[in-house]
Structures are given as structure tokens and as C-alpha cells.
Scaffold this active site. Structure first.
Site, PDB file in Angstrom:
ATOM      1  CG  ASP A 340      -2.179   0.873   0.954  1.00 32.45           C
ATOM      2  OD1 ASP A 340      -2.157   1.691   0.008  1.00 32.45           O
ATOM      3  OD2 ASP A 340      -3.149   0.784   1.730  1.00 32.45           O
ATOM      4  CD  GLU A 548      -6.425   6.156   2.889  1.00 35.65           C
ATOM      5  OE1 GLU A 548      -5.364   6.504   3.396  1.00 35.65           O
ATOM      6  OE2 GLU A 548      -6.508   5.848   1.686  1.00 35.65           O
TER       7      GLU A 548
HETATM    8  C1  BGC Z   1      -5.169   3.112   0.479  1.00 34.01           C
HETATM    9  C2  BGC Z   1      -5.472   2.050  -0.533  1.00 34.01           C
HETATM   10  C3  BGC Z   1      -5.459   2.637  -1.920  1.00 34.01           C
HETATM   11  C4  BGC Z   1      -4.170   3.358  -2.159  1.00 34.01           C
HETATM   12  C5  BGC Z   1      -4.090   4.005  -3.524  1.00 34.01           C
HETATM   13  C6  BGC Z   1      -3.951   3.904   0.110  1.00 34.01           C
HETATM   14  O1  BGC Z   1      -3.774   4.962   0.981  1.00 34.01           O
HETATM   15  O2  BGC Z   1      -4.977   2.503   1.744  1.00 34.01           O
HETATM   16  O3  BGC Z   1      -6.725   1.458  -0.257  1.00 34.01           O
HETATM   17  O4  BGC Z   1      -5.672   1.620  -2.860  1.00 34.01           O
HETATM   18  O5  BGC Z   1      -4.009   4.367  -1.196  1.00 34.01           O
HETATM   19  O6  BGC Z   1      -4.861   5.128  -3.599  1.00 34.01           O
HETATM   20  C1  BGC Z   2      -3.660   8.369   0.447  1.00 35.44           C
HETATM   21  C2  BGC Z   2      -4.085   7.691  -0.824  1.00 35.44           C
HETATM   22  C3  BGC Z   2      -4.709   8.682  -1.694  1.00 35.44           C
HETATM   23  C4  BGC Z   2      -3.814   9.864  -1.912  1.00 35.44           C
HETATM   24  C5  BGC Z   2      -4.526  10.906  -2.669  1.00 35.44           C
HETATM   25  C6  BGC Z   2      -2.736   9.504   0.147  1.00 35.44           C
HETATM   26  O1  BGC Z   2      -2.298  10.120   1.305  1.00 35.44           O
HETATM   27  O2  BGC Z   2      -3.071   7.449   1.325  1.00 35.44           O
HETATM   28  O3  BGC Z   2      -4.972   6.675  -0.638  1.00 35.44           O
HETATM   29  O4  BGC Z   2      -5.043   8.067  -2.910  1.00 35.44           O
HETATM   30  O5  BGC Z   2      -3.351  10.412  -0.692  1.00 35.44           O
HETATM   31  O6  BGC Z   2      -3.734  11.999  -2.903  1.00 35.44           O
END
Ligand code: BGC
Ligand code: BGC
Length: 782
Positions: A340, A548
């Protein structure tokens, strides 16, 4: 079929220059490449291979041979590049955070200098103008740059979070979030919405969807609760498997790979917060947390994304036990594992189990991570892994294995033959696609929790004779609140963006009888006044969108202002229906006890129509809670599978306001009988049950039938009941039907032995009682 794609003028010049540069490095390909570029076709045309062309370009050759041939031609750095995934934002504008148009120098750094094999659009990262055609043009351009400029013309894998429709794309139909689909208990609906999503994703040139989530919803404080299919491992596993099948069998402009995430145990946020270390017993891990991932992996998922958290002192990203022993050796997974977001680096920076980045990379790669979602530092990753190899921390064999898996996925998806899509077809394929499906899915996800009689008549459905319908509450006319996080923006629809869709107010206006007046009361004062002579007041409450950690809350409850609003309106003494638009059950406080209560979840762009369909009785509600609804704040984490003794020895600690599986309808169903096909089975054999259900009321509808299993005596603590099987049955008024359900042996298995919990789960011998409604059947395992 390869398609011709017209490039913006600046692209054409870039392309011509690049083609020559590539030719210098690989003269044999120069003619083929220039011809291919001019025609806009792929590097490996389908059909008979040209004499002398490399084996990996032969579309007819077995994939394993193509992989071997290609790996044999690649340098170590090129292989390392295949193991890296970079965010598209690093190739736009200033190559940092600006976004905007793709920029050639930024693309050169990522795709050429570091030969990066995969690109993602994180939440909200799209083209400068957010239309499906622009998405397709952007993805094509990235793809074309990689195909033309990489020495061996290797296409990139492009990934995106299309977790409820192609949700980053303005105008795409937004489906209910997973928690709502969990409430349908319907794998077919999940298969259909997932396939529709995959078709939209494919139409914009994208090959990889980071969906479905196979985590569980057990802690109402956790910000990602709504991204799950609910609290139960069997339900979540069946629906996640359906999600995988829907994505991977969709017939669209491209094939799309699914991702089972976040492997494993992500949903145990020990303090309610996202991405925190958790301590879980091996027994709980094996019996409760792992099964849904396993079910989804076995449904054929081509990729798995790793949990950002840590379990029992080991970050999942560095757990060889999880990523190799369990996933590969026990479950036979052969696809690609991707970390991730920034999690490989996190082994150094956050978890401090590595002294530097090369060490962190080595830990992850040796545990079983094939690709790092880096996502910002291509140079850092390439150099880091290179250093790890030089230090002898990672073997070249392991690199071949990981890069080989990534390449195999690219071959399997047909990327070497068909890397591009036609942007001219994207708008038609995406804009407003499958709206009827979205409305049906949202309607089937509605859970009616209260429907009290008011002066002898059920509050819902709203009578045709209603003259005045008042609609109130902060979420009544809020499309952004209704779709939730991961929509256009990561945290939800950004300010200034107008999302097409239907709010609850609009849905009610469209569905109300022509003779009824619909009054939108915007303030609490107006609502309280208008309610006094209303036939019914619908108060739409909920929570702010988020994602999140941004959606974590220590108090999952309705805000005080919303509670006060509901109370004031109810004090008017006329029927009140509360509609909740939220990603989790919210403690209702003073808003509890109204005549009607409808849980609508985050129902997506067609949600307003779907809610109205249920309020006015066009749809007979059939949704059932896939989670438990706590009575008050402080009851979290709450789920029905409590161990005996949890409440100081009392029968059960489970005291939900609305229990797992709760949900009313406008007709009366009965479970008339449950019988086991055989009175005894061997350990490891499935149990087949026959369940007879009937509709004794006056409306047709779908009945969700959960079957639970319990054991009078068990060797180790076991929840008093566990979901063992379920189905949905359509019943016309007066109809009775008998359906057969199969309980897989795994649903009966528990991890035996002492507290080390090291043994494999198995089915103990003894008595098993299966319950549906008030009926039971007993089976002996011997
Ligand atoms: C999330 C994932 C997601 C990834 C890409 C991460 O922060 O936990 O679920 O697929 O970002 O956006
Ligand atoms: C998150 C990802 C997200 C991205 C978007 C990150 O901090 O963990 O999931 O896709 O920010 O900018």
C-alpha cells in the site's frame, strides 16, 4: 483490437523524437516502431509472429515463455523498474504536487530514467480536465510514452481506486459504497456493479482496479468501516469474491485486474484509528480475519494489496508469514502483491524496523512484496533496491520472480497487444452508464429498521393520500454527503465540483403523488413548524464524507444539532421518518425512537431515487444490516460474534440497538422449516440444508435468509453463533419456496489447541445446530 488514437500536437513531436532515440538504442526495432507509432498500433500486433521478432512479442506464445524471453533481455535496473509504482502526479505539471497536464520531462524521469513499470492515480489524481475522454487521453499518453521509450517497449500497468464505480471520473455513475452493497447480501448485485465499474475503468484505458476490500467492519470508530462489506467473515468473503469475479470477467474495452485488499487484518485498528499496529491472536487471525481474503483470492484475484498496519509486532509489509507462507504456500496465490501507499518506506520511517531505505526494501521484497506503491520517488526506489542487491540483501532470483510476476500480469491482460483505448469512445461508455443498476443496487441496500404504526397505520410506505410531505435535515439535498469519500476527491467531492446525481429531496419530489405538496424545510425552526400539519416528515441526517484517517471518529454518533432537530420535529406529534446517510451506524441519542428509521448508507449518485423508491413503496425494502448498530457511544468495537464470558459470564455481551441481520419489509415472511440433507457428515464435508420460506403478506419482495451455526460444546471459545450460509429469495404474496443452501466446511472450522494457536483450523467432531429464523436443524460431524 488495437485502435487508432489521435495525439495532441505536442505529443506528436515528443513521440517522433523519442522514437529516434529508442531506435539508436535498438536499431533492429526502429522500422517496426516507427511504423507502429505512425499507425497508432501496439508493439506486438496480434496474429502470426514476424520471423525473427523476439519471442516475447509473439502473442501466440505461452505466457511463461514470453516472460522468460523478456526477462532474459532485461537489465537489472529494468527489472527493478517493473517492481515500482509511481503516482501520476509525479508526471504532471511541476513533477511534484501541482497536477495538471502531463509533462515530458517528468515522464522521462519516471518512465525512461527509472523504467517504472506501473503508474497509479491515487484518490483525486486525474487529468487537468476531468472527463472520461481526458482520462483516456492521459492514460494513453502515459502508456504510449512507456511503450515507445522503454528499450524493450514494455507497457505500464495503470491502477486506480474505482471502489464504488469509476469514482474519480466526473460524470461516472457512483454506486453505493461497499457497506451498502453488504446490506444487499446479494453476490449477484455485487458482481454486476463491479463489472459495470470495470467497464468504465477499461474505457478510460486503465487495467487495474484496487478493489474489492475484504477487511471487516468491527470498529465503528474506524474511518474505513464503509469500505467493507460488513462485520461477518462469510458475508464479506462471498461478496468480495463476487467483486473479484465482476471486475475480472467484465467485457469492456480492456481486461481489468482486481485487487484483494488490505491483506491482512487491516480492519483491527486497536484504538479505532486507521493504520495502527494491532495485536490479534493467531486464532482470531485464522478463524475470523483471514477467511474473507482467502475466499476472494480463490475467486481468481490477480493481485493482492498489503495491509498498511502491523500485526503482533510485525508490519504486514514485512511479514513473510502472511505474504509467502499463507498467501502463496497455503492458498496457492500466483499473482502480484503490491504494497500500500508508501508502506515499503514506512518500514524505515514509521515502524523503524529498518535502518535505511535499501534495508526497508529488502525486508518487503524478501517477505513477498512484488511491487512497491512507492509512490513519489522513482529514483529513490530504483537506487534503494539496487543498493539492496549490491549489499547482498536481495537476490537477483527474487527480483526475477517479482518482475516476472508483474510482466506475466501484463501479458495476461493483453497489454503488449492492446495497450491503448479510443478516447472518442470513453464519454459514451462512462457518463451516466448503468444508472438503473445503480438505482436498483441502492434500493436493495436500504435497511428499514423501524416502521411503527401511527394511528393504526404503518408509517411507511408513505400513503398515496398524503397531502403534505416535509423534508428536512442537513443531508436532504446534499449530493456530496450522499456519495461519501473516494468520490472525485480522496476525502470526498471537492468544493466547486458539481456532481451529477439525485439527492433525497429530488428523489422524493420526483416520486411523491401529484396531489402531495413537498416542503423543504431548511432550518430547524421551519422543520418544527411545518411538521405540525404534515402527513409525514422525512429528516435526512448523516455524517460528513471522509476517507482513511480523515474519517476516523472517536464518537460515531449523530451530531447534537441533528439529534435536536429530529427531537423537535418528533415533538410536533406527527409521523417522522429518519433517513441516515452515513458509512456506519451512528448512535442516535435523542433521535432514536422515531416512527420510521431507514439506513441508507452512502448510496451513490442514484441514491435519492432509491430512497424514494422505498419511502413510497415502489420497492419493498429487503436490505439487512451487515453490521451491528451500537446503542450508545462507547460500545465500540461492536459485532455479534462475541466470545462466551465477554459479559462477565452472562449469556451474551451482545446488546445492539439493531442486530446484525436486522431489517424489515412491507410484507410478512416466515421461515417454515430447516432440514439437513444428512443427519451426519464427515469432518471436512460441506453440509447441505433445505430451508422453506414463505411470504404471508400482501406484497412481493426479496427475503434475505441468513443461516447461523452454533455448537453446544466446543474445545475452544467460540462465538455463540456464526453465519454459515445465506441466500436471497424472491417471494410473491402467498408463495412458499424451498431453497438449498450449502455450508462450506470452512465455515465450521476453528483453530484448535492451546493459546499459541499455531495449528491449522479444522472442523471438530460433535453436534452443530443450524438456525434460520426460529427453526433449527442438527447435524453431527463424525
Ligand atoms: C489506500 C489504498 C489505496 C491506495 C491508492 C492507500 O492509501 O490505503 O486502499 O488503494 O491508497 O490510492
Ligand atoms: C492516500 C491515498 C490517496 C492519496 C490521494 C494519500 O495520502 O493514502 O490513498 O489516494 O493520498 O492523494
Amino acid at each position: 483490437m488495437s485502435v487508432r488514437v489521435s495525439l495532441p500536437a505536442r505529443w506528436r513531436t515528443v513521440t517522433a523524437r523519442r522514437a529516434t532515440a529508442a531506435g539508436r538504442r535498438h536499431p533492429a526495432l526502429v522500422f517496426a516502431l516507427v511504423t507502429a507509432c505512425a499507425a497508432g498500433v501496439a508493439i506486438a500486433p496480434a496474429g502470426p509472429a514476424r520471423a525473427g521478432a523476439p519471442r516475447y512479442l509473439d502473442a501466440g506464445a505461452p505466457v511463461a515463455e514470453r516472460v522468460r524471453d523478456l526477462l532474459g533481455r532485461m537489465t537489472l535496473d529494468e527489472k527493478i523498474g517493473q517492481m515500482d509504482q509511481i503516482a501520476v502526479i509525479r508526471m504532471q505539471g511541476d513533477c511534484e504536487w501541482s497536477g495538471g497536464e502531463l509533462d515530458e520531462t517528468c515522464m522521462k524521469t519516471v518512465l525512461d530514467d527509472h523504467a517504472v513499470g506501473s503508474v497509479l492515480s491515487g484518490g483525486g489524481m486525474g487529468p487537468a480536465r476531468n472527463t472520461p475522454a481526458e482520462w483516456a487521453t492521459m492514460v494513453n499518453a502515459v502508456q504510449r510514452y512507456a511503450v515507445r521509450n522503454s528499450r524493450l517497449h514494455i507497457p505500464v500497468l495503470y491502477g486506480v481506486d474505482a471502489v464504488h464505480g469509476h469514482n474519480n471520473v466526473l460524470g461516472a455513475t457512483v454506486f453505493p459504497h461497499q457497506i451498502g452493497l453488504g446490506a444487499t447480501w446479494d453476490p449477484r448485485t455485487v458482481r454486476e456493479t463491479s463489472a459495470s465499474t470495470a467497464r468504465a475503468v477499461a474505457a478510460t484505458g486503465i487495467d487495474w482496479n484496487f478493489s474489492p476490500v475484504a477487511d471487516l467492519a468491527r470498529d465503528q470508530r474506524w474511518g474505513r468501516y464503509y469500505e467493507t462489506y460488513g462485520e461477518d467473515p462469510l458475508l464479506a468473503g462471498e461478496l468480495a469474491a463476487a467483486g473479484v469475479e465482476g471486475i475480472e470477467t467484465a467485457r469492456g474495452a480492456k481486461r481489468v485486474a482486481a485487487t484483494v485488499k488490505h491483506f491482512a487484518g487491516y480492519s483491527e485498528p486497536s484504538n479505532g484509528h486507521d493504520r495502527v499496529p494491532a495485536d490479534v491472536s493467531p486464532r482470531y487471525l485464522q478463524d475470523t480475519l483471514l477467511p474473507p481474503y482467502r475466499r476472494a483470492v480463490e475467486a481468481g484475484a490477480r493481485t493482492v494489496m498489503v495491509n498498511s498496519g502491523a500485526l503482533n509486532g510485525v508490519p504486514a509489509t514485512s511479514s513473510r508469514h502472511l505474504l509467502t507462507t499463507v498467501l502463496r504456500e497455503q492458498w496457492g496465490f500466483t499473482g502480484v502483491t503490491v504494497s500500500d501507499w508508501e508502506d515499503v518506506r514506512a518500514l524505515q520511517t514509521k515502524y523503524k524496523i529498518a535502518a535505511d531505505y535499501p534495508e526497508a526494501i529488502a525486508l518487503a521484497v524478501n517477505a513477498g512484496v512484488d511491487m512497491a506503491m512507492e509512490p513519489f520517488d522513482a529514483k529513490g526506489f530504483s537506487e534503494g533496491l539496487r543498493t539492496a542487491v549490491d549489499r547482498g540483501l536481495v537476490s537477483p532470483r527474487r527480483i526475477d520472480e517479482a518482475a516476472g510476476r508483474v510482466l506475466r500480469l501484463k501479458f495476461e491482460l493483453g497489454l503488449f497487444e492492446d495497450p491503448y483505448v479510443d478516447p472518442a469512445e470513453a464519454d459514451a461508455a462512462v457518463l451516466g452508464a448503468d444508472k438503473d443498476l445503480a438505482r436498483r443496487a441502492a434500493a436493495d441496500s436500504q435497511v428499514l429498521l423501524r416502521n411503527a404504526a401511527h394511528q393504526g397505520r404503518a408509517t411507511l410506505p408513505i400513503a398515496d393520500s398524503a397531502k403534505k410531505i416535509v423534508v428536512a435535515g442537513p443531508y436532504a439535498d446534499d449530493i456530496n454527503g450522499q456519495v461519501g469519500g473516494w468520490t472525485i476527491g480522496w476525502q470526498g467531492v471537492p468544493k466547486g465540483v458539481e456532481l451529477p446525481g439525485t439527492t433525497v429531496l429530488e428523489g422524493i419530489r420526483a416520486a411523491a403523488p401529484a396531489t402531495a405538496r413537498v416542503v423543504h424545510a431548511e432550518s430547524a425552526e421551519d422543520a418544527a413548524r411545518e411538521a405540525t400539519d404534515a402527513d409525514v416528515t422525512v429528516v435526512v441526517v448523516g455524517e460528513r464524507p471522509g476517507a482513511e484517517g480523515g474519517a476516523d471518529t472517536p464518537r460515531p454518533e449523530l451530531s447534537t444539532a441533528q439529534q435536536a432537530l429530529v427531537k423537535r420535529v418528533a415533538d410536533a406529534g406527527r409521523p417522522v421518518v429518519v433517513v441516515v446517510l452515513a458509512g456506519r451506524p451512528l448512535a442516535l441519542g435523542d433521535a432514536a425512537g422515531t416512527d420510521g428509521l431507514l439506513m441508507s448508507w452512502l448510496p451513490g449518485t442514484e441514491g435519492g431515487h432509491a430512497v424514494a423508491d422505498v419511502l413510497f413503496g415502489k420497492v419493498n425494502p429487503s436490505g439487512r444490516l451487515p453490521v451491528s448498530w451500537p446503542r450508545r457511544v462507547g460500545n465500540e468495537p461492536m459485532y455479534y460474534q462475541q466470545l462466551p464470558g465477554t459479559n462477565g459470564g452472562a449469556e451474551s455481551a451482545y446488546d445492539a440497538a439493531y442486530a446484525f441481520g436486522a431489517g424489515l419489509s412491507y410484507t410478512d415472511y416466515a421461515v417454515d422449516a430447516v432440514t439437513a440433507e444428512r443427519a451426519s457428515v464427515r469432518p471436512g464435508a460441506p453440509v447441505r440444508l433445505r430451508v422453506t420460506v414463505s411470504n404471508d403478506g400482501s406484497r412481493a419482495g426479496d427475503l434475505v435468509v441468513p443461516v447461523h451455526v452454533s455448537r453446544p460444546v466446543s474445545e475452544v471459545l467460540a462465538p455463540p453463533r456464526k453465519l454459515a450460509a445465506f441466500t436471497r429469495v424472491h417471494l410473491t404474496p402467498g408463495q412458499s419456496r424451498t431453497v438449498t443452501l450449502t455450508v462450506p466446511a470452512r465455515a465450521l472450522a476453528v483453530t484448535p489447541g492451546d493459546l499459541d494457536g499455531a495449528d491449522a483450523p479444522r472442523v471438530e467432531r460433535g453436534r452443530y445446530v443450524f438456525t434460520a429464523g426460529q427453526r433449527t436443524a442438527e447435524v453431527a460431524v463424525r
